[in-house]
Design a protein around this motif. Sequence first.
Motif, PDB file in Angstrom:
ATOM      1  N   GLY A  93       0.828  -1.195   0.000  1.00 58.78           N
ATOM      2  CA  GLY A  93       0.000   0.000   0.000  1.00 58.78           C
ATOM      3  C   GLY A  93       0.863   1.246   0.000  1.00 58.78           C
ATOM      4  N   TRP A  94       0.227   2.366   0.289  1.00 61.11           N
ATOM      5  CA  TRP A  94       0.946   3.630   0.341  1.00 61.11           C
ATOM      6  C   TRP A  94       0.234   4.570   1.298  1.00 61.11           C
ATOM      7  N   VAL A  95       0.994   5.529   1.801  1.00 62.20           N
ATOM      8  CA  VAL A  95       0.441   6.555   2.687  1.00 62.20           C
ATOM      9  C   VAL A  95       1.360   7.772   2.648  1.00 62.20           C
ATOM     10  N   TRP A  96       0.739   8.938   2.743  1.00 63.27           N
ATOM     11  CA  TRP A  96       1.529  10.168   2.828  1.00 63.27           C
ATOM     12  C   TRP A  96       0.765  11.243   3.563  1.00 63.27           C
ATOM     13  N   ASP A  97       1.500  12.261   3.961  1.00 63.79           N
ATOM     14  CA  ASP A  97       0.957  13.424   4.650  1.00 63.79           C
ATOM     15  C   ASP A  97       1.091  14.580   3.668  1.00 63.79           C
ATOM     16  N   ASN A  98      -0.028  15.030   3.093  1.00 64.79           N
ATOM     17  CA  ASN A  98       0.078  16.065   2.056  1.00 64.79           C
ATOM     18  C   ASN A  98       0.462  17.434   2.611  1.00 64.79           C
TER      19      ASN A  98
END
Length: 176
Positions: A20-25
């Motif tokens: 998966g993926w995750v980020w803090d914009n």
Amino acid sequence: NRSVAYQGYLDPIQSDKLIGWVWDNERPSAHVAVQVMLDGRVWEKRAAFRYRSDLQRAGIGQGDHAFGIDLPAEIFDGNAHRIEVLIDGTEWHLQGSPVTFQSRYEGRVEGADASRIWGAARDAARPAHPVAVLIKLNGRFDARTVTAEGRFDAQIPAFLNPRDRLSIELAVAGRT
């Protein structure tokens, strides 16, 4: 509200990995950590820092916000398991989480003679992985073998006759 800044997705489970993926914009160069819960307990924590070109094309930072985590062998026991992927230190679940995962063992005996038994066995959730095949004759353990490319062929010490009760158990290779 920090949860508005997070975006992430848990891909459908295939084979033996959580991807998966995750980020803090609001902090696009930061690598966010995920916490993986397995059946209600913390199982793994990992920073999402792997590169994926699809993320870069979608404008998700520089594309280096993916993760890949090997699933533990214990999850391939034929029972249903709940997997949750959250932003570490929060209650924020990635889209696609939680998910229930269950390995699906399938097998068949294709033949037997006086000294051997053969057939096919696999875990449909991980078809390329070996499966342990336990062979019992009249309720007594007689042989153990491991599949190779989904096939098994085992020597059995007992002589098979029409009155014998044969059973096959499938398990994670290396475990019984």
